[in-house]
Design a protein around this motif. Structure first.
Motif, PDB file in Angstrom:
ATOM      1  N   VAL A 163      53.501  18.181  31.124  1.00  0.00           N
ATOM      2  CA  VAL A 163      53.333  18.461  32.656  1.00  0.00           C
ATOM      3  C   VAL A 163      51.988  19.135  33.063  1.00  0.00           C
ATOM      4  O   VAL A 163      51.292  20.059  32.125  1.00  0.00           O
ATOM      5  CB  VAL A 163      54.306  19.604  32.844  1.00  0.00           C
ATOM      6  CG1 VAL A 163      54.276  20.160  34.165  1.00  0.00           C
ATOM      7  CG2 VAL A 163      55.775  19.168  32.587  1.00  0.00           C
ATOM      8  N   VAL A 164      51.467  18.906  34.206  1.00  0.00           N
ATOM      9  CA  VAL A 164      50.081  19.473  34.692  1.00  0.00           C
ATOM     10  C   VAL A 164      50.509  20.045  35.905  1.00  0.00           C
ATOM     11  O   VAL A 164      50.871  19.415  37.027  1.00  0.00           O
ATOM     12  CB  VAL A 164      49.048  18.430  34.881  1.00  0.00           C
ATOM     13  CG1 VAL A 164      47.771  18.939  35.342  1.00  0.00           C
ATOM     14  CG2 VAL A 164      48.902  17.720  33.681  1.00  0.00           C
ATOM     15  N   ALA A 165      50.047  21.513  36.098  1.00  0.00           N
ATOM     16  CA  ALA A 165      50.223  22.221  37.528  1.00  0.00           C
ATOM     17  C   ALA A 165      48.853  22.718  37.730  1.00  0.00           C
ATOM     18  O   ALA A 165      48.194  23.103  36.572  1.00  0.00           O
ATOM     19  CB  ALA A 165      51.150  23.392  37.211  1.00  0.00           C
ATOM     20  N   GLU A 220      41.683  33.800  40.649  1.00  0.00           N
ATOM     21  CA  GLU A 220      40.497  34.498  41.295  1.00  0.00           C
ATOM     22  C   GLU A 220      39.618  33.385  42.107  1.00  0.00           C
ATOM     23  O   GLU A 220      40.344  32.972  42.828  1.00  0.00           O
ATOM     24  CB  GLU A 220      39.620  35.315  40.104  1.00  0.00           C
ATOM     25  CG  GLU A 220      40.512  36.494  39.575  1.00  0.00           C
ATOM     26  CD  GLU A 220      39.854  36.958  38.532  1.00  0.00           C
ATOM     27  OE1 GLU A 220      38.574  36.601  38.101  1.00  0.00           O
ATOM     28  OE2 GLU A 220      40.301  38.133  37.947  1.00  0.00           O
ATOM     29  N   LYS A 221      38.499  33.051  41.596  1.00  0.00           N
ATOM     30  CA  LYS A 221      37.524  32.220  42.523  1.00  0.00           C
ATOM     31  C   LYS A 221      37.521  30.690  41.697  1.00  0.00           C
ATOM     32  O   LYS A 221      36.660  30.203  42.509  1.00  0.00           O
ATOM     33  CB  LYS A 221      36.172  33.000  42.512  1.00  0.00           C
ATOM     34  CG  LYS A 221      36.332  34.459  43.099  1.00  0.00           C
ATOM     35  CD  LYS A 221      34.813  34.924  43.571  1.00  0.00           C
ATOM     36  CE  LYS A 221      34.899  35.990  44.337  1.00  0.00           C
ATOM     37  NZ  LYS A 221      33.624  36.741  44.306  1.00  0.00           N
ATOM     38  N   ASN A 222      38.224  30.582  40.658  1.00  0.00           N
ATOM     39  CA  ASN A 222      37.897  29.448  40.238  1.00  0.00           C
ATOM     40  C   ASN A 222      39.227  28.403  40.224  1.00  0.00           C
ATOM     41  O   ASN A 222      40.342  29.027  40.345  1.00  0.00           O
ATOM     42  CB  ASN A 222      37.653  29.706  38.619  1.00  0.00           C
ATOM     43  CG  ASN A 222      36.264  30.060  38.649  1.00  0.00           C
ATOM     44  OD1 ASN A 222      36.064  31.296  38.588  1.00  0.00           O
ATOM     45  ND2 ASN A 222      35.253  29.599  38.186  1.00  0.00           N
ATOM     46  N   GLY A 223      39.340  27.002  40.114  1.00  0.00           N
ATOM     47  CA  GLY A 223      40.372  26.329  39.916  1.00  0.00           C
ATOM     48  C   GLY A 223      41.096  26.510  38.536  1.00  0.00           C
ATOM     49  O   GLY A 223      40.423  26.820  37.756  1.00  0.00           O
ATOM     50  N   LEU A 224      42.352  26.267  38.623  1.00  0.00           N
ATOM     51  CA  LEU A 224      43.029  26.686  37.365  1.00  0.00           C
ATOM     52  C   LEU A 224      43.981  25.161  37.130  1.00  0.00           C
ATOM     53  O   LEU A 224      44.388  24.601  38.145  1.00  0.00           O
ATOM     54  CB  LEU A 224      44.045  27.655  37.596  1.00  0.00           C
ATOM     55  CG  LEU A 224      44.971  28.207  36.626  1.00  0.00           C
ATOM     56  CD1 LEU A 224      44.970  29.775  36.534  1.00  0.00           C
ATOM     57  CD2 LEU A 224      46.246  27.514  36.728  1.00  0.00           C
ATOM     58  N   VAL A 225      44.167  24.981  35.953  1.00  0.00           N
ATOM     59  CA  VAL A 225      44.825  23.628  35.235  1.00  0.00           C
ATOM     60  C   VAL A 225      45.651  24.300  34.225  1.00  0.00           C
ATOM     61  O   VAL A 225      45.193  24.787  33.223  1.00  0.00           O
ATOM     62  CB  VAL A 225      43.905  22.509  34.831  1.00  0.00           C
ATOM     63  CG1 VAL A 225      44.943  21.331  34.615  1.00  0.00           C
ATOM     64  CG2 VAL A 225      43.049  22.113  36.171  1.00  0.00           C
ATOM     65  N   LEU A 226      47.033  24.166  34.466  1.00  0.00           N
ATOM     66  CA  LEU A 226      48.066  24.412  33.542  1.00  0.00           C
ATOM     67  C   LEU A 226      48.578  23.072  32.952  1.00  0.00           C
ATOM     68  O   LEU A 226      49.067  22.344  33.713  1.00  0.00           O
ATOM     69  CB  LEU A 226      49.263  25.225  33.976  1.00  0.00           C
ATOM     70  CG  LEU A 226      50.276  25.558  33.142  1.00  0.00           C
ATOM     71  CD1 LEU A 226      49.752  26.643  32.069  1.00  0.00           C
ATOM     72  CD2 LEU A 226      51.522  26.062  33.924  1.00  0.00           C
ATOM     73  N   THR A 227      48.483  23.032  31.483  1.00  0.00           N
ATOM     74  CA  THR A 227      49.016  21.757  30.888  1.00  0.00           C
ATOM     75  C   THR A 227      50.061  22.095  29.781  1.00  0.00           C
ATOM     76  O   THR A 227      49.810  23.215  29.034  1.00  0.00           O
ATOM     77  CB  THR A 227      48.089  20.958  30.437  1.00  0.00           C
ATOM     78  OG1 THR A 227      47.140  21.752  29.536  1.00  0.00           O
ATOM     79  CG2 THR A 227      46.910  20.303  31.545  1.00  0.00           C
ATOM     80  N   GLY A 228      51.029  21.238  29.577  1.00  0.00           N
ATOM     81  CA  GLY A 228      51.888  21.599  28.571  1.00  0.00           C
ATOM     82  C   GLY A 228      53.357  21.048  28.593  1.00  0.00           C
ATOM     83  O   GLY A 228      53.617  20.449  29.576  1.00  0.00           O
ATOM     84  N   THR A 248      38.383  25.783  35.680  1.00  0.00           N
ATOM     85  CA  THR A 248      37.453  24.897  36.221  1.00  0.00           C
ATOM     86  C   THR A 248      35.919  25.837  36.301  1.00  0.00           C
ATOM     87  O   THR A 248      36.150  26.915  36.614  1.00  0.00           O
ATOM     88  CB  THR A 248      37.407  24.203  37.304  1.00  0.00           C
ATOM     89  OG1 THR A 248      37.411  25.083  38.487  1.00  0.00           O
ATOM     90  CG2 THR A 248      38.579  23.392  37.382  1.00  0.00           C
ATOM     91  N   LYS A 249      34.904  25.202  35.939  1.00  0.00           N
ATOM     92  CA  LYS A 249      33.684  25.736  35.927  1.00  0.00           C
ATOM     93  C   LYS A 249      32.994  25.883  37.693  1.00  0.00           C
ATOM     94  O   LYS A 249      32.457  26.840  37.897  1.00  0.00           O
ATOM     95  CB  LYS A 249      32.649  24.945  35.189  1.00  0.00           C
ATOM     96  CG  LYS A 249      32.634  24.796  33.743  1.00  0.00           C
ATOM     97  CD  LYS A 249      31.629  24.038  33.292  1.00  0.00           C
ATOM     98  CE  LYS A 249      31.740  23.734  31.741  1.00  0.00           C
ATOM     99  NZ  LYS A 249      30.705  23.166  31.031  1.00  0.00           N
ATOM    100  N   GLU A 250      33.744  25.106  38.319  1.00  0.00           N
ATOM    101  CA  GLU A 250      33.407  25.172  39.834  1.00  0.00           C
ATOM    102  C   GLU A 250      34.588  26.297  40.432  1.00  0.00           C
ATOM    103  O   GLU A 250      35.541  26.386  40.201  1.00  0.00           O
ATOM    104  CB  GLU A 250      33.778  23.818  40.417  1.00  0.00           C
ATOM    105  CG  GLU A 250      32.962  22.754  40.033  1.00  0.00           C
ATOM    106  CD  GLU A 250      33.309  22.110  38.490  1.00  0.00           C
ATOM    107  OE1 GLU A 250      32.253  21.578  37.907  1.00  0.00           O
ATOM    108  OE2 GLU A 250      34.555  22.443  38.107  1.00  0.00           O
TER     109      GLU A 250
END
Length: 369
Positions: free
Chosen positions: A160-162, A167-175, A185-187
């Motif tokens: 699953v990827v959510a 805060e100020k960065n993109g977030l990706v949850l996987t598992g 994310t760095k951006e």
């Protein structure tokens, strides 16, 4: 409040809408209709007062899912809702969790018995739940914390990827199961939707697309569009994808934005002149796409756009008495039926919300009211 904060707050309010229709649209002979789709009918899944739906997916004609929120303006009563269409009627699916969901925004399914949804929990944490038509259970991945936000989800067998923001960065949850990883994310920015290794959003001033590369997610080059943002993505394959959103020029001044992927680069799609906002996109896997949204110049009419081979056409539904506006937040293509169900909410003249379902099918089908 900064322009990004204003846009984000507006998006979070608008991202509480989605549903589907009480009658299946008529089929047509695939692979290509002779004429462009036409609006067929408008209905509702009959959420409680001030109900709004945010996402929809169609596994099959008798297995359709929708999520959203009811009583959205009451801080004590508002709650997320999951609805399932079995081909004949809609039913509310229970969530077996005492803390309850405040708002559900995204949906993904591996199969009828393996469905996922994301949103907010009343306990201040992001909400992730897994289940089937008999009910859903909350999943609590390690690594998430108060203040994190989840807006979109994708699911494959065993993974699953959510996506969202921290805060100020993109977030990706996987598992999956008991094993989860949180990646920032760095951006700077936020991610709103994810599909097949592509996640889309914005940096606050420009579109943002990140792509999975091994175990990491890396930013992709995109056209330089100041004020651009993306809210949904549909992927046919590694060489063809579409992302939709808009370009913010100032308060109340937004134009639609569509980016297309050809396997090498993202390009801006030429669109019919419009002030429409685009929120959702779907496709048939053969290069045809449908985008759902809202056109403030004709606010009471359901709005959708259909694109194929670089050309796009606008499709409008019928305005109904008592509605001041209709926003279609998500859209699903029903394979084999040649029909598209766009879903969202309507606002009446007293500013009350009602979930709506707008059905579109080829013009050769007899329209229903």
């Amino acid at each position: 409040m900064t322009r990004r904060s204003q846009r984000r707050a507006l998006s979070l309010i608008l991202a509480t809408s989605v549903a589907l229709t009480q009658a299946s649209p008529a089929a047509h002979a695939d692979p290509r209709p002779a004429t462009i789709e036409a609006w067929q009918q408008s209905t509702s899944v009959r959420l409680q007062a001030d109900g709004s739906l945010s996402d929809v997916l169609a596994v099959s004609a008798d297995d359709v899912w929708a999520v959203g929120q009811q009583e959205i303006w009451d801080v004590w009563k508002n709650r997320g809702t999951i609805r399932h269409w079995n081909g004949k009627s809609w039913a509310e699916v229970p969530v077996r969790d005492a803390t309850a969901a405040e708002n559900l925004r995204g949906l993904a399914a591996v199969s009828a018995s393996d469905v996922w949804t994301v949103g907010d929990g009343h306990d201040g944490l992001p909400y992730l739940a897994h289940g089937d038509a008999s009910g859903f259970d909350r999943v609590r991945p390690s690594g998430l914390r108060a203040g994190d936000w989840l807006g979109g989800v994708d699911a494959k067998a065993g993974r699953v990827v959510a996506v969202g923001s921290r805060e100020k960065n993109g977030l990706v949850l996987t598992g999956h199961g008991n094993s989860w990883t949180v990646h920032e994310t760095k951006e700077k920015g936020a991610l709103y939707a994810v599909a097949d290794g592509f996640a889309v959003g914005d940096t606050g001033t420009a579109p943002l697309i990140v792509h999975q590369s091994g175990s990491s997610w890396k930013s992709m080059p995109v056209p330089s569009i100041r004020g651009g943002y993306l809210r949904d993505v549909h992927v046919d394959n590694s060489k063809r994808a579409v992302a939709v959103g808009g370009v913010y020029h100032g308060p109340g001044d937004i134009t639609p934005l569509v980016l297309t992927w050809n396997g090498k680069r993202w390009r801006e799609q030429r669109l019919p002149r419009s002030e429409a906002r685009l929120y959702g996109v779907t496709g048939d896997g053969k290069g045809r796409y449908w985008m759902a949204g809202y056109d403030p110049s004709r606010a009471g009419e359901p709005f959708m756009m259909r694109c194929e081979k670089g050309e796009c056409e606008i499709i409008r539904g019928r305005a109904k008495h008592g509605r001041s506006s209709v926003r279609l937040q998500a859209v699903a293509y029903l394979a084999g039926k040649g029909a598209v169900w766009a879903v969202g909410h309507a606002v009446d003249t007293a500013d009350r919300y009602t979930d709506v379902v707008e059905a579109f099918a080829p013009k050769t089908t007899t329209a229903k009211s």
